[in-house]
Design an enzyme around this catalytic site. Structure first.
Site, PDB file in Angstrom:
ATOM      1  N   ASP A  50       0.708  -1.113  -0.203  1.00 17.79           N
ATOM      2  CA  ASP A  50       0.132   0.305   0.109  1.00 17.79           C
ATOM      3  C   ASP A  50       0.806   0.954  -0.294  1.00 17.79           C
ATOM      4  OD1 ASP A  50      -2.217   1.847   0.617  1.00 17.79           O
ATOM      5  OD2 ASP A  50      -3.464   0.125   1.217  1.00 17.79           O
ATOM      6  N   HIS A  60       2.526   1.633  -3.105  1.00 16.80           N
ATOM      7  CA  HIS A  60       1.194   2.796  -3.665  1.00 16.80           C
ATOM      8  C   HIS A  60       1.706   3.933  -4.320  1.00 16.80           C
ATOM      9  CE1 HIS A  60      -2.097  -0.355  -3.165  1.00 16.80           C
ATOM     10  NE2 HIS A  60      -1.224  -1.122  -4.034  1.00 16.80           N
TER      11      HIS A  60
END
Length: 449
Positions: free
Chosen positions: A256, A279
């Site tokens: 993430d 991410h």
């Protein structure tokens, strides 16, 4: 008469000269008034040697099997209550199994939580003690002036948590199934001040690695955070309602965001971060469930983002309000990043999509300077998707050069209701950026920030 007079005068002068000489010599030998006594030398500051509280002295075994929670709690209580600076020592060459625990302040002194060995979480939800929250593992509550540091490892044992059916894309055909989904944050600081985290290695967190809520004065340096690229919701460092934060010189790869900045956060300095696969580095998501979000004075500098779904991103839900302002992204190298520069004001994770709403978090005063490198051409290098009703304003670009990592075709940048200025020509060119300022920006409670 004349002879007598001269004789008398001669004797008188001789006596006068003799007396003057004696008096002069006597004055020379009279001591002057004593000067003021010198100031006493300052006493050297007494440096108190810190007391060391080895968790093994409190019953912890460190064999990786025995539950060592009580030993850690007793060591913490003793270190926290000590009237001297204290070190809680997790010694090298030992592995300690710890259940969900809250280390509570405030302490009577500065405490260093020194991790040289390994701290391990229970191995998955099936062995998590009943009645204990599954949302957090190691919590530091209301601590002041504490340091968490060392060359050791914190192992979140996250593999079995990632495989819960409720996790994204774990169901059949990439779906998400219903069921229990709570997963623990590895380390959480809550309502704490002047804390530092240095040198720690964290691996395989079930969910967020670090989370700071309601904190003031956070210094983070030289962290090594690692989880697989497909591990869900394993943000490296998340801050919420936290200010005066420094995040420097760290290596983060996970499933993430490397760093995520939530509502109520300001004065955040991020520098020399190597991020990815991940991410990217994100502000948000903000404004979920029509909430207020205020974020300002954020800098991200001198960093590398590689093999990531996003680079530097601002993401907000429709229907929120507040503002994101005074953000600077400077000297960031992108290495095969899918969305190097992204503003997404239509962020949505709801099944079936999210309904359109007119309210939005106002995004303004965002600068992108010296953003260079390569991007995955499946997506455009710049995506500036601003709210229909609350445009983004004062977006500035200087020395931005992003080339496709493969092939020669450049995807055209995407803009929607985005206003700003190109201070130099960008590669690829952002012809879709609207110049100047919009005719009007709805108040929409922006001024509450």
């Amino acid at each position: 008469m004349g002879l007598y007079f001269y004789t008398y005068m001669l004797i008188f002068l001789s006596l006068y000269i003799h007396c003057s000489t004696v008096n002069s010599r006597s004055l020379d030998h009279i001591s002057l008034a004593p000067s003021l006594a010198p100031e006493p030398a300052p006493s050297p500051e007494i440096q108190l040697s810190p007391r060391v509280f080895d968790v093994r002295s409190f019953g912890s075994v460190g064999d990786g099997v025995t539950d060592d929670t009580e030993g850690f709690k007793m060591a913490w209580d003793s270190a926290c209550q000590s009237d001297k600076p204290s070190i809680l020592l997790v010694p090298k060459h030992y592995s300690f199994l710890i259940q969900s625990t809250i280390f509570t302040g405030s302490c009577g002194n500065s405490v260093v939580f020194q991790i040289e060995g390994t701290i391990m979480a229970p191995d998955g939800p099936s062995v998590w003690p009943k009645g204990m929250s599954k949302r957090q593992w190691l919590v530091f509550y209301r601590v002041n002036g504490m340091s968490l540091q060392g060359g050791g490892v914190i192992d979140g044992k996250g593999e079995k948590w990632w495989d819960l059916p409720c996790k994204p894309h774990k169901g059949p055909n990439g779906t998400t199934l219903p069921g229990p989904c709570d997963s623990p944050v590895t380390i959480r600081f809550f309502m704490s001040t002047n804390v530092s985290v240095k040198g720690i290695k964290v691996k395989n967190s079930p969910q967020f690695n670090f989370r700071f809520d309601g904190c003031n004065g956070v210094y983070i340096d030289s962290l090594n955070i690692k989880a697989p690229s497909l591990s869900p919701n394993t943000d490296g460092i998340h801050i919420e309602n936290t200010n005066d934060v420094t995040i420097h010189n760290s290596l983060i790869s996970n499933g993430d965001d490397c760093v995520s900045i939530g509502a109520g956060s300001y004065n955040v300095d991020i520098k020399n971060i190597t991020c990815g696969p991940s991410h990217g580095i994100s502000i948000g998501s903000l404004g979920m469930r029509n909430s207020r979000a205020c974020v300002s004075n954020i800098t991200v500098t001198d960093s590398v983002i590689r093999h990531s779904d996003n680079g530097v991103r601002i993401k907000t839900w429709q229907g929120g309000f507040g503002s994101v302002s005074k953000v600077k992204f400077y000297n960031i190298h992108m290495d095969n990043v899918r969305n190097p520069i992204m503003i997404d004001q239509y962020y949505c994770q709801t099944k079936g999509g999210c309904r359109n709403q007119t309210a939005a978090v106002h995004i303004s005063d965002i600068s992108y300077e010296k953003i260079r490198g390569t991007y995955d051409a499946r997506s455009p290098a710049m995506h500036l998707g601003c709210s229909n009703s609350v445009p983004c304003t004062n977006l500035t670009f200087y020395d931005v050069e992003l080339m496709p990592s493969q092939g020669q075709i450049m995807a055209t940048p995407f803009c929607w209701n985005a206003y700003g200025a190109l201070q130099t020509l960008t590669i690829p060119p952002i012809f879709c950026l609207l110049e100047g300022n919009p005719e009007s920006v709805p108040n929409m409670e922006i001024d509450q920030c």
